[in-house]
Design a protein around this motif. Structure first.
Motif, PDB file in Angstrom:
ATOM      1  N   ALA A  25       0.833  -1.197   0.000  1.00 31.61           N
ATOM      2  CA  ALA A  25       0.000   0.000   0.000  1.00 31.61           C
ATOM      3  C   ALA A  25       0.872   1.252   0.000  1.00 31.61           C
ATOM      4  O   ALA A  25       1.904   1.292   0.682  1.00 31.61           O
ATOM      5  CB  ALA A  25      -0.899  -0.013   1.234  1.00 31.61           C
ATOM      6  N   GLY A  26       0.484   2.228  -0.768  1.00 35.92           N
ATOM      7  CA  GLY A  26       1.264   3.455  -0.869  1.00 35.92           C
ATOM      8  C   GLY A  26       1.426   4.145   0.472  1.00 35.92           C
ATOM      9  O   GLY A  26       2.465   4.743   0.755  1.00 35.92           O
ATOM     10  N   SER A  27       0.408   4.026   1.328  1.00 37.52           N
ATOM     11  CA  SER A  27       0.479   4.700   2.623  1.00 37.52           C
ATOM     12  C   SER A  27       1.501   4.043   3.543  1.00 37.52           C
ATOM     13  O   SER A  27       1.880   4.592   4.563  1.00 37.52           O
ATOM     14  CB  SER A  27      -0.898   4.655   3.288  1.00 37.52           C
ATOM     15  OG  SER A  27      -1.309   3.306   3.397  1.00 37.52           O
TER      16      SER A  27
ATOM     17  N   ASN B 253       5.964  -1.195   3.382  1.00 39.72           N
ATOM     18  CA  ASN B 253       6.054  -1.323   1.936  1.00 39.72           C
ATOM     19  C   ASN B 253       7.493  -1.025   1.509  1.00 39.72           C
ATOM     20  O   ASN B 253       7.829   0.095   1.143  1.00 39.72           O
ATOM     21  CB  ASN B 253       5.051  -0.350   1.295  1.00 39.72           C
ATOM     22  CG  ASN B 253       5.115  -0.349  -0.212  1.00 39.72           C
ATOM     23  OD1 ASN B 253       5.937  -1.025  -0.824  1.00 39.72           O
ATOM     24  ND2 ASN B 253       4.242   0.431  -0.817  1.00 39.72           N
TER      25      ASN B 253
ATOM     26  N   VAL C 149       3.844   2.703  -5.310  1.00 38.45           N
ATOM     27  CA  VAL C 149       2.636   3.516  -5.206  1.00 38.45           C
ATOM     28  C   VAL C 149       1.838   3.376  -6.485  1.00 38.45           C
ATOM     29  O   VAL C 149       2.361   3.573  -7.575  1.00 38.45           O
ATOM     30  CB  VAL C 149       2.966   5.013  -4.992  1.00 38.45           C
ATOM     31  CG1 VAL C 149       1.692   5.789  -4.752  1.00 38.45           C
ATOM     32  CG2 VAL C 149       3.918   5.197  -3.839  1.00 38.45           C
TER      33      VAL C 149
ATOM     34  N   TYR D 227      -4.594   0.937  -7.057  1.00 37.79           N
ATOM     35  CA  TYR D 227      -4.406  -0.124  -6.064  1.00 37.79           C
ATOM     36  C   TYR D 227      -4.712   0.408  -4.663  1.00 37.79           C
ATOM     37  O   TYR D 227      -5.412  -0.222  -3.878  1.00 37.79           O
ATOM     38  CB  TYR D 227      -2.978  -0.644  -6.158  1.00 37.79           C
ATOM     39  CG  TYR D 227      -2.618  -1.657  -5.113  1.00 37.79           C
ATOM     40  CD1 TYR D 227      -2.912  -3.008  -5.306  1.00 37.79           C
ATOM     41  CD2 TYR D 227      -1.978  -1.284  -3.939  1.00 37.79           C
ATOM     42  CE1 TYR D 227      -2.582  -3.949  -4.346  1.00 37.79           C
ATOM     43  CE2 TYR D 227      -1.653  -2.211  -2.974  1.00 37.79           C
ATOM     44  CZ  TYR D 227      -1.946  -3.544  -3.178  1.00 37.79           C
ATOM     45  OH  TYR D 227      -1.627  -4.465  -2.228  1.00 37.79           O
ATOM     46  N   ASP D 228      -4.195   1.586  -4.372  1.00 38.67           N
ATOM     47  CA  ASP D 228      -4.385   2.144  -3.034  1.00 38.67           C
ATOM     48  C   ASP D 228      -5.863   2.387  -2.737  1.00 38.67           C
ATOM     49  O   ASP D 228      -6.331   2.148  -1.630  1.00 38.67           O
ATOM     50  CB  ASP D 228      -3.596   3.447  -2.890  1.00 38.67           C
ATOM     51  CG  ASP D 228      -2.099   3.184  -2.791  1.00 38.67           C
ATOM     52  OD1 ASP D 228      -1.742   2.001  -2.572  1.00 38.67           O
ATOM     53  OD2 ASP D 228      -1.316   4.127  -2.940  1.00 38.67           O
ATOM     54  N   ARG D 229      -6.576   2.852  -3.772  1.00 40.04           N
ATOM     55  CA  ARG D 229      -8.004   3.118  -3.587  1.00 40.04           C
ATOM     56  C   ARG D 229      -8.718   1.799  -3.271  1.00 40.04           C
ATOM     57  O   ARG D 229      -9.504   1.701  -2.332  1.00 40.04           O
ATOM     58  CB  ARG D 229      -8.564   3.752  -4.863  1.00 40.04           C
ATOM     59  CG  ARG D 229      -9.959   4.317  -4.744  1.00 40.04           C
ATOM     60  CD  ARG D 229     -10.368   5.011  -6.046  1.00 40.04           C
ATOM     61  NE  ARG D 229     -10.030   4.268  -7.269  1.00 40.04           N
ATOM     62  CZ  ARG D 229     -10.682   3.173  -7.670  1.00 40.04           C
ATOM     63  NH1 ARG D 229     -11.691   2.710  -6.972  1.00 40.04           N
ATOM     64  NH2 ARG D 229     -10.310   2.549  -8.767  1.00 40.04           N
TER      65      ARG D 229
END
Lengths: 326, 478, 723
Positions: free
Chosen positions: C585-587, C597, C602, C606-608
């Motif tokens: 996950a980007g976060s 990660n 990012v 995918y993150d959404r």
């Protein structure tokens, strides 16, 4: 004599400080306190705050050697080096990074280490001296020649092979003793017999050769010829004169190793699962537990210096005048 | 474009190895001019075990030297207009000579001389009707005995044929060599060839020619069959990833030699200088030097080595820009290991030299030289140093085998050479688990053991011979 | 000479005196007892439930401590059932104003979720000196003078013990301990983000602890925790921020086990820590076993807790369990063994041999050390050799809830690509490498077949994992003849050419493509693995440079984003897809936010999807989202998906009810041993071989003959005064 020993002991202090400095320098070039914190806190889900907290709690948030922010003596005392090493001189090794008391740990591990090292040492000395005496007795015969070749061959084998091979044959193929393990008390003999035997056998080669030269040197001396000229039998000459006199260089030579027996053997202990100081050291190296490594280095140095002093004392004890006065 | 087929690479350890060879020649020439040393060398030459082991060592050294000429092969270039590029892989002349051994990897374990793998596998067979069925069998090796094709049963005959041919060749070479030797001897001593032949074999020559020739014969009898077989078989089997064990053993030789020789070499200057200074000047110089080596030697060796190796690794890791190739990195690590091992071993030699210098400086001619106002440096170089050379030479050969054995243990604990570098230690480390496999994989460990044993035994025997020859106390006795 | 011979003869005589099983590593008085023997390789560092997180520690803690929930022993996929709790709690949802919401309320509306946990009454702690009371009910061992500790070295040296009933307060006390500044609980950061008020409690305690003298007891009951509420003696509530369905899995971990304040107080008395008397060393729980011997250097012993509340063996399981005999003990009171002895085995060769000799009943949890010893047949069902089967040894395998992968660092210009042009090039490069690195071969050589090639991050048994054609990675595999076939290397070469490196050379400059792999020595860093990997890269004419470093340096490089390619593995905390997908996950970016990660990958889509999927219940919609996330990952190839390793257990015929389970660790209570059978087989297998000793003795004696002859000659010659 006492004054001499006291002087030697005082001389040990700068050496121990030097040892500490070297250990510190080496270790902290490798490991920053951050690394140690990470090592101890694990890999999963570690936050920078947790690391800072760990460092502050253990006193690793100070400068290493010189504290520029402090004043007066605190420039040197309010540092990791001073706070961590000063107490060692009074026998307080602090706690390992997992929170356990090192002094207790060492005390409890000394027993198993000695249980291996002491029999290996005594039995090894006995076996090699007898073997060397035998070779000296048969000097200049083919028995002596092949005996020496055997010695050289035995010392050319890596200690790893002795252990691997011994475990494989004795424990796996022949099922004579447990392959590894340790238990306190009388039951320990079945665990000890194999490592001790391997320890003795792997040491035969080099020691025998060394002792044999000492015996031969002694045999070449005039008093031996005189004794033989008196018509004493070869056996009497060997045991009454040669052995007694050659034991002096042998014993003074091995005295230095006696205190270090406490340190245990790294390889034997880890192969045979013996919970001694040797395996403690290995564990500490791989876990980067600095407190333990430092304590072990310190103890090792103290024991080494003790060994040197013992050697000196043993020289005075076996002074030549005492040797020849009968 | 053919003129840049390869890019020569000079690794640091190569440099030191060749420097060592050069130094060996220079020292040999120098000590030949020194009469007592020349006599000592003569004594070494007379010793039969010494010369036999020297012959063995020469073979090992030759392998090591071949493995110390490195280069990067040129990458195949389809577009000639592009500039030449070289592989990241660093090879040595030995690699080039043994390229069939190096390149022909099986998938995994195979026994010595095997044509099939050591473990059964499910093999998929596509039937005529297109169905896929699986059978379980030992898969055929890709390279081991590949020249036999389908007729695997001919392997034993093929192996026997090659071995016999090689042995015959070995015998012929040995006989020719000894004949040649006898003729040479006859020519030099002005006796008949027959007399020279008999004195050669009776051991009446000044130099232990018979030992050399016998050893040479044994070596040839052992090596030629191996060489004859290794081109088409895996003589000592293959390891977990299918690499030829024989090749790995050849590569281990250089590592062992570098560890054994370079370590002493790099520490020699420090030990000699400090030892002589302490013994000669005494006083505070002596105190400082004694303090230094007592402190160092009182740290348990393994711990000091472990800490130093870890530190060196950090330095290497933080400066990746220093190294163009992985080989250079592994090489620097090897060298650093040599230095670290030296760090722990120089103290012994230093103590010895100090003691000897203390004795020497009390001798009358040195006292006299001092009284005449000869400069200290001159006394040290002219009178003290040459009289210490025998100790240095003995220390050099005596340390060698110990260091080779130490490398194995250190690599086993994980603080030895770079894990990508082939050495006896890493081989033992990889092989020890194989003993517990069912069925047991025995060949890696046994062949490593055999070669390591041969090397260390030869070194020990030579060391013995040299000690006997150079030690003044023993020299008179023999 | 005489002594020498005696030294050889003595063991011979000893051996002759005893019979079989000369090599029994256990005391003779343990023979015939209902004891399970096992081994551990790493010494457990922490046994305090607030600190212990490592798997080799949970071997012990899971048997001693009882969290509210546990996993069903037999059912698969894993199902949570009640442990100390009366039933599995269902969360209640509330909006920001505190109004209750229905269970299917949209995530955005949920401000808090509340778990009400009722524990079973009548559960009692193991006997422990902290509970010992005198006639008036006052604790005996409180406010001890240091002098009273003089003769005491272990917990067993306290003469009196006691017990008491488990209450909800003990659970609350432990949750507060997670925030204790001296304990450094590894999950404090994670839990502070979920449990209301835990973060604030941590700050308060940090302030308070500064006022106390070092080591003094911090009474946590004096500091309130907003998010945890005591309802009655046996009930408590936990209030979470937002919706967090995975919280139930946490409730099955020792982090949420009860800790009695008496014990905490007992151990914080002066003088205790110096004697290693701490909760970290001597745990106290309500579980089926208690730790009676703690010597992490050689031996740990768990014995049956006499106060255990009488759980029974489960009567239902998954298909095939009945046939496997796993249901034979249905309804019997647990635990089925009296004692479990764990011996430390650092070296794998002795470990393995002792197992073969019958001195270990099953391989321990960290059975990685058996990897090389056990040869598994590759392909077509993993099995053990015929010799071992003849001995009755069983091999039980199960794919672990874990994944191993080779990650690319997206901050690196070559493999990550920063702008849109390079991004496409880098993606093709990553895809080419994904094809070239033959995971199947890796599994067969290095894992002895104990693993399956990964198609995406999710291992089997985790919700969202798909089998068959639907589950393959279409970038790397083709579906042929009913199974996944790795694409030929030509496809990878073509991708590489499209990426701008035909034959591994830069299309413009002709420079060879050199990639750097960062690894730690040991494990992935060992020589044979690296040789193999170099060969995989060489298939594409890519030059691989391996930079192996020590663990700390490797971690540092990862943190700084200074790596190009790296190897990693992940063991799930709990069996939920979120626990795998969050690794990309980007976060969670390692460099950006210090998360997990490590690829710094990012991708907005995918993150959404990840945020959407995270807190969903296991519905078909969730499976669909997971599918879309997998497609994105397969296309982007931020990892070369490696493999999901199989955990395996080797068990002897006399050990019953063993079923591999890598999520739950409290499995000891289910094991049963046929003691008589074990004694018989051990006896049969361990006949000592004595003839080699006789042979060695004879060889030594034969050397004596020439020695005696030479001696005679010499004696005769002495008169001539030789030499």
């Amino acid at each position: 004599m006492l004054a001499y020993i006291a002087r030697r002991l005082l001389y040990a202090i700068p050496i121990l400080i030097g040892v500490n400095l070297i250990t510190f320098a080496l270790f902290f070039i490798v490991n920053t306190p951050d690394d140690m914190a990470r090592m101890q806190l694990g890999v999963k889900r570690v936050t920078p705050e947790a690391i800072e907290k760990w460092k502050a709690e253990r006193g690793y948030d100070k400068p290493l050697f010189v504290n520029g922010k402090a004043s007066g003596a605190a420039v040197l005392t309010d540092t990791i080096f001073f706070t961590k090493s000063a107490r060692m001189f009074v026998g307080d090794f602090g706690r390992a990074e997992d929170g356990r008391d090192i002094t207790r740990e060492i005390a409890s591990r000394m027993g198993p280490s000695l249980a291996i090292a002491l029999p290996t040492f005594i039995l090894g000395l006995f076996v090699t001296v007898s073997f060397a005496l035998l070779l000296a007795f048969f000097r200049a015969t083919y028995l002596d020649f092949w005996g020496v070749v055997l010695c050289v061959a035995m010392m050319s084998i890596s200690g790893l092979f002795y252990i691997i091979g011994g475990q494989y044959l004795i424990s796996k193929l022949w099922r004579l003793v447990p392959i590894s393990g340790y238990s306190a008390g009388l039951d320990a003999w079945k665990f000890l017999i194999l490592p001790v035997a391997i320890g003795v056998i792997s040491g035969i080669g080099s020691s025998t050769r060394w002792y044999r030269t000492i015996f031969l040197e002694e045999i070449g001396k005039d008093y031996v010829r005189t004794a033989r000229a008196k018509g004493l039998s070869e056996i009497t000459v060997l045991f009454r004169h040669v052995l007694r006199n050659a034991l002096i260089p042998i014993l003074t030579g091995v005295v230095v190793a006696i205190p270090l027996l406490f340190m245990g053997s790294l390889l034997t202990e880890s192969f045979f699962g013996i919970p001694g100081l040797g395996s403690y050291t290995i564990d500490a190296i791989s876990a980067q537990d600095f407190a333990v490594v430092r304590a072990m280095v310190f103890i090792g140095s103290v024991l080494y210096i003790l060994g040197l002093i013992l050697t000196d004392i043993s020289y005075t004890v076996v002074d030549p005048r005492i040797r020849f006065d009968r | 474009m053919t003129f840049t087929l390869v890019l020569p690479v000079l690794l640091w350890s190569d440099m030191l190895v060749w420097l060592l060879v050069l130094a060996g020649f220079v020292l040999g020439a120098l000590s030949w001019r020194n009469l007592p040393l020349r006599a000592a060398w003569r004594r070494v030459g007379r010793s039969r075990p010494g010369m036999a082991s020297a012959t063995v060592l020469v073979v090992f050294v030759l392998i090591g030297l071949l493995d110390s000429l490195h280069y990067r092969p040129r990458l195949e270039n389809r577009d000639p207009s592009q500039p030449a590029a070289y592989a990241i892989e660093v090879l040595s002349v030995l690699d080039a000579m043994a390229s069939p051994l190096r390149a022909r990897n099986e998938k995994t374990y195979s026994e010595p001389l095997a044509t099939r793998a050591y473990a059964k596998e499910s093999i998929e067979v596509r039937e005529a009707d297109g169905r896929v069925s699986t059978t379980r069998d030992f898969p055929r090796l890709k390279f081991g005995g590949a020249h036999l094709g389908e007729s695997e049963e001919k392997r034993d005959a093929d192996v026997l044929k090659r071995v016999l041919a090689a042995e015959a060749l070995a015998l012929i070479v040995v006989v020719l060599a000894s004949l040649g030797g006898a003729c040479l001897l006859a020519h030099r001593q002005g006796v008949s060839a027959r007399q020279a032949w008999s004195s050669l074999w009776k051991g009446e020559t000044e130099f232990a020619w018979n030992a050399v020739l016998v050893t040479l014969g044994v070596l040839l009898l052992a090596w030629l069959p191996v060489l004859a077989l290794c081109v088409d078989y895996h003589v000592f089997g293959t390891d977990k990833v299918g690499q030829d064990v024989f090749y790995q053993i050849l590569k281990s030789v250089r590592t062992a030699l570098v560890i054994g020789l370079v370590t002493t070499l790099v520490t020699l200057p420090v030990a000699i200088m400090l030892g002589i200074l302490a013994g000669y000047f005494r006083g505070w110089v002596d105190d400082v030097i004694q303090y230094l080596y007592t402190t160092l030697s009182s740290i348990p060796g393994v711990l000091l080595i472990a800490a130093a190796v870890l530190m060196m690794q950090v330095i290497i890791d933080t400066h990746p820009q220093w190294f163009a190739t992985a080989a250079e990195r592994a090489d620097l690590r090897l060298l650093a290991l040599c230095f670290i091992l030296g760090l722990t071993s120089w103290t012994g030699l230093c103590r010895l030299l100090r003691g000897e210098t203390l004795k020497l400086r009390e001798l009358e001619y040195i006292q006299a030289a001092q009284a005449f106002g000869v400069a200290d440096l001159r006394i040290l170089l002219r009178h003290i140093l040459p009289n210490l050379m025998h100790i240095v030479i003995i220390a050099l050969v005596m340390d060698f085998s110990g260091l080779v054995l130490a490398e194995a243990v250190l690599s086993y604990i994980g603080i030895g050479v770079d894990p990508t570098m082939i050495s006896f230690g890493t081989m033992i480390n990889n092989a020890r688990m194989e003993l517990a496999r069912e069925p047991m994989v025995w060949w890696s460990l046994i062949s490593t053991f055999a070669f390591m044993f041969a090397l260390v035994l030869a070194a020990n025997l030579l060391a013995d011979a040299m000690r006997d020859a150079f030690d003044p106390r023993l020299a008179g006795a023999s | 000479m005489l002594g020498f011979r005696a030294a050889i003869l003595l063991p011979l005589l000893l051996l002759a005196a005893c019979g079989n099983e000369q090599n029994d590593p256990y005391p003779a008085n343990e023979r015939g007892q209902n004891i399970l023997y096992s081994a551990f390789t790493e010494r457990p560092k922490h046994l305090d439930p607030a600190r212990s997180y490592a798997e080799d520690e949970s071997v012990f803690t899971a048997q001693i401590y009882e969290p509210p929930l546990q996993y069903h022993y037999l059912k698969r996929p894993y199902v949570l059932v009640a442990g100390a709790a009366a039933e599995v709690p269902e969360p209640a949802y509330f909006d920001a104003a505190g109004t209750p919401l229905p269970a299917d309320a949209p995530q955005g509306m949920i401000a808090h979720s509340v778990y009400e946990i009722r524990i079973r009454p009548g559960i009692r702690y193991q006997p422990h000196p902290a509970f010992a009371v005198d006639g008036e009910g006052r604790p005996v061992y409180n406010d001890l003078e240091p002098s009273k500790l003089a003769g005491i070295d272990t917990l067993g040296d306290f003469a009196r013990t006691g017990t008491r009933e488990l209450t909800a307060d003990d659970y609350i006390y432990q949750i507060k301990r997670l925030a204790h500044p001296r304990l450094h609980s590894p999950i404090f950061g994670t839990m502070a983000a979920h449990i209301v008020g835990l973060k604030e409690l941590g700050e308060t305690l940090q302030r308070e602890i500064g006022k106390l003298p070092g080591g003094a007891w911090l009474d946590l009951d004096r500091y309130p925790l907003d998010g945890v509420e005591r309802v009655d003696r046996h009930t408590y509530r936990i209030k979470l921020i937002g919706k967090y369905p995975q919280f139930r899995y946490w409730l099955a971990m020792p982090f949420f086990a009860p800790v009695p304040r008496e014990a905490d107080r007992f151990y914080s008395q002066p003088g205790m820590v110096e004697k290693n008397l701490t909760l970290d060393w001597y745990p106290v729980g309500t579980g089926p076993f208690m730790l009676v011997e703690n010597n992490p250097n050689s031996r740990m012993v768990l014995a049956r807790n006499p106060n255990f509340h009488g759980e029974t063996y489960p009567c239902e399981g998954e298909e095939g369990d009945r046939a496997a005999g796993l249901l034979a003990d249905c309804g019997k009171p647990l635990p089925l063994i009296d004692k479990a002895v764990f011996t430390r085995e650092k070296e794998s060769v002795p470990y393995w041999n002792k197992f073969l000799q019958g001195y270990y009943d099953a391989s321990g949890i960290s059975s990685d050390s058996f990897d090389q010893a056990v040869r598994f047949d590759v392909g077509g069902g993993v099995q053990i050799s015929e010799e071992m089967q003849a001995k009755g040894i069983r091999l039980l395998t199960r794919v672990r809830a874990s994944t191993f992968y080779m990650g690319f660092n997206f901050l690196d210009p070559v493999v990550g690509g920063r702008d849109s042009v390079n991004e496409a090039r880098a993606r093709k490069l990553r895809q080419a490498l994904s094809i070239a690195i033959d995971q199947e071969e890796f599994i067969s050589i290095f894992l002895n077949g104990r693993g399956i090639a990964a198609m995406n991050p999710l291992p089997p048994g985790i919700f969202g994992h798909a089998e068959g054609e639907a589950g393959i990675n279409p970038v790397v595999y083709d579906w042929m003849d009913g199974k996944a076939e790795r694409k030929p290397i030509a496809v990878a070469k073509k991708l590489l050419a499209e990426a701008g490196w035909p034959n591994g050379r830069d299309a413009r400059t002709g420079e060879p493509l050199v990639l750097n792999l960062d690894t730690t020595s040991g494990g992935m860093g060992d020589k044979s693995t690296l040789d193999w990997l170099t060969r995989q890269f060489a298939k594409l004419d890519i030059q691989l440079v391996v930079r192996s470093t020590d663990f700390n340096r490797f971690q540092e490089k990862i943190r700084k984003g200074a790596v190009q390619i790296y190897f990693f593995g992940w063991n799930a905390d709990y069996p939920d897809p979120e626990n795998f997908f969050f690794l990309l996950a980007g976060s969670e970016g390692k460099v950006a936010s210090g998360g997990e990660n490590s690829s710094n990958y990012v991708n907005a889509d995918y993150d959404r999807l990840f945020v959407e999927m995270k807190d969903m219940d296991n519905t078909p919609q969730r499976a669909e989202i997971i599918n879309r996330m997998n497609r994105i990952l397969q296309e982007d190839a931020p990892w070369v998906f490696g493999f999901h390793s199989k955990s395996y257990t080797l068990a002897h015929a006399w050990l019953h009810n063993r079923k591999p389970n890598d999520v739950a660790n409290n499995i000891l209570k289910y094991q049963r041993i046929d003691v008589a059978e074990r004694a018989r087989l051990r006896h049969e297998w361990n006949v000592p071989v004595v003839w080699p000793l006789v042979l060695i003795g004879a060889a030594l004696a034969s050397v004596a003959v020439p020695a005696v002859l030479a001696y005679r000659r010499r004696e005769r010659g002495t008169a001539r005064n030789w030499r």
